[in-house]
Enzyme design. Structure first.
Site, PDB file in Angstrom:
ATOM      1  N   THR A  47       0.835  -1.207   0.000  1.00 14.90           N
ATOM      2  CA  THR A  47       0.000   0.000   0.000  1.00 14.90           C
ATOM      3  C   THR A  47       0.867   1.254   0.000  1.00 14.90           C
ATOM      4  OG1 THR A  47      -1.783  -1.135   1.185  1.00 14.90           O
ATOM      5  CG2 THR A  47      -1.788   1.269   1.242  1.00 14.90           C
ATOM      6  N   TRP A  97       2.660   1.567  -3.393  1.00 13.23           N
ATOM      7  CA  TRP A  97       1.758   1.938  -4.479  1.00 13.23           C
ATOM      8  C   TRP A  97       1.622   3.455  -4.590  1.00 13.23           C
ATOM      9  CZ3 TRP A  97      -2.844   4.633  -5.044  1.00 13.23           C
ATOM     10  CH2 TRP A  97      -3.523   4.453  -6.257  1.00 13.23           C
ATOM     11  N   HIS A  98       1.697   4.149  -3.460  1.00  7.90           N
ATOM     12  CA  HIS A  98       1.470   5.592  -3.462  1.00  7.90           C
ATOM     13  C   HIS A  98       2.634   6.384  -4.052  1.00  7.90           C
ATOM     14  CE1 HIS A  98      -1.954   4.702  -0.825  1.00  7.90           C
ATOM     15  NE2 HIS A  98      -2.394   5.898  -1.151  1.00  7.90           N
ATOM     16  N   GLY A  99       3.807   5.790  -4.085  1.00  8.93           N
ATOM     17  CA  GLY A  99       4.921   6.521  -4.667  1.00  8.93           C
ATOM     18  C   GLY A  99       6.214   5.744  -4.592  1.00  8.93           C
TER      19      GLY A  99
END
Length: 473
Positions: free
Chosen positions: A318, A321-323
């Site tokens: 998670t 995935w954001h960066g």
């Protein structure tokens, strides 16, 4: 091109919607597909080939899975799908991170490759993966038409900023959907709410967070603790308003053409636990990791150690995935710690009222971690929260910034609650009981979208037209 731009509003959306509504029903998918491909190509024509290619891989793999009865063959094609799409995502998004990490350990390579991240690759990759996995699980049938699957993967409403739309949510609506006047009105109203969130509130509060929670290390070092706290709260408001605004606009535009996307945010800052927060925040992403990672690993129906392993896997992914930065992984693992604490230690022991304070405090610190990709600057921000930087604890400049934006901050806080929904329901009840109430409610229903769209356009034209500037001290 972004949703909150005058070019999108007055050129792209107006023309594409006008053509869509005028052509016969049998040609509407074609209009929508062409519009989506033009929208995507606007941000980088060469990466349109990547979107076309990933969709082709998923289309072929899904058909191959459906055509085979033996489980090993089906599994082989699923592996091909996952390796292909996740490999492309890793190459474009994580090559610089992997290279810089290896370089910091071994000294090679001497040059870190700079790869431009294709727009929306994280979103459409996850959507196509969910489609093929659902075909493998026999939850949906494979789409025989490549162009219809491409329509699903490229829909400009949600292709670049979410929500992550499952194929089974819209499978029937690709071929069978109708648009009523109520659909168009509800879509315009939802879009106008999202546009106002972005153009007026999110863009406005971003100026406060940029001023008081600067990503420049020297500026942040000189900011007093009071300013860092106000800036952190401003950035926390900005994050929700920004992300939920794009979901609102996507849901609204989908509704205008007959697609019913699921909700992606449910007032997360009203949560009473961190677990509750993640049931409300970016719901499509949370449910993706739950259904395609957490549950296949065994979920919570396993021993404690395996459960913890499953949670670590989910929250590591998670964060990543954001960066493409280890700070995002830290952000994910930070949330993991509190979720495990709530599971094994805290449970339901925090009294009502205080549980909201606890949750917002955890989320606020997570927001600060999310703000900074550089660990050194993050440490400066964390020191600033307790007044250990050169700026001390207080400055009149930070106080002036707070007072100048107090009405904007108040409006942002209200927009993060369900107060407007509560007021809307009261007005609806009043309309059923009174003629005056009916007239007022009818006027409100007609006026709100127009007012929000008008104020949003003025805000996009320039800050001089931001309505909150007229209420500054």
């Amino acid at each position: 091109m972004v949703f909150s731009s005058l070019l999108f509003l007055f050129v792209f959306l107006s023309i594409s919607m006008g053509i869509y509504l005028l052509v016969p029903k049998k040609h509407r998918n074609t209009v929508l597909l062409v519009s989506s491909l033009i929208f995507y190509a606007w941000g980088g024509p060469r990466y349109l080939l990547l979107l076309l290619g990933e969709t082709a891989i998923s289309w072929f793999c899904a058909l191959a899975i459906q055509a085979r009865k033996k489980q090993p063959a089906r599994r082989t094609w699923l592996v091909i799908e996952c390796v292909s799409l996740l490999g492309l995502l890793a190459f474009f998004k994580y090559t610089p991170l992997i290279s810089s990490t290896i370089e910091s350990i071994t000294g090679v390579p001497t040059e870190i490759p700079q790869i431009v991240l294709p727009i929306g690759i994280s979103f459409y990759t996850f959507q196509l993966l969910s489609y093929v996995i659902d075909v493998y699980r026999k939850e949906v049938k494979a789409q025989p038409s490549y162009w219809k699957l491409l329509l699903y993967s490229s829909l400009f409403h949600q292709c670049i900023a979410g929500p992550i739309v499952r194929y089974k949510t819209v499978a029937d609506e690709i071929d069978n959907r109708s648009v009523t006047f109520n659909d168009v009105y509800a879509g315009i109203r939802r879009f106008s709410v999202g546009l106002a969130k972005k153009a007026i509130l999110a863009n406005g509060i971003a100026q406060v967070s940029d001023a008081l929670l600067s990503t420049n290390a020297a500026t942040l070092e000189a900011t007093p603790a009071f300013g860092v706290w106000v800036g952190s709260i401003a950035f926390m408001l900005q994050l929700y308003l920004d992300f939920s605004a794009y979901s609102d606009m996507a849901i609204g535009m989908g509704r205008m053409v007959g697609f019913h996307y699921l909700e992606n945010f449910n007032y997360p800052y009203m949560a009473v636990t961190v677990q509750d927060f993640w049931r409300r925040w970016h719901i499509s992403l949370s449910s993706f990791f739950r259904d395609y990672v957490y549950i296949p690993l065994g979920g919570n129906r396993v021993g404690t150690l395996v459960y913890v392993r499953n949670m670590i896997t989910v929250w590591f992914l998670t964060g990543l995935w954001h960066g493409a930065s280890w700070s995002y992984v830290l952000w994910g693992l930070y949330y993991l710690c509190f979720l495990l604490l709530e599971k094994f230690v805290i449970k339901q022991r925090i009294p009502n009222g205080w549980n909201r304070v606890y949750t917002l405090s955890v989320v606020l610190l997570a927001t600060v971690i999310f703000r900074f990709e550089d660990f050194d600057t993050l440490l400066i921000a964390l020191r600033g929260l307790i007044g250990l930087n050169a700026g001390g604890f207080f400055s009149w400049s930070a106080w002036s910034t707070l007072l100048s934006n107090i009405f904007l901050i108040a409006a942002c806080i209200v927009a993060c609650t369900s107060l407007s929904v509560w007021v809307e329901r009261l007005c609806a009840v009043w309309a059923k009981k009174s003629t005056i109430g009916f007239v007022f409610y009818s006027f409100e229903q007609a006026a709100i979208p127009l007012v929000l769209l008008g104020l949003s356009v003025l805000a996009l034209i320039g800050n001089a037209y931001n309505p909150f500037l007229y209420f500054q001290f």
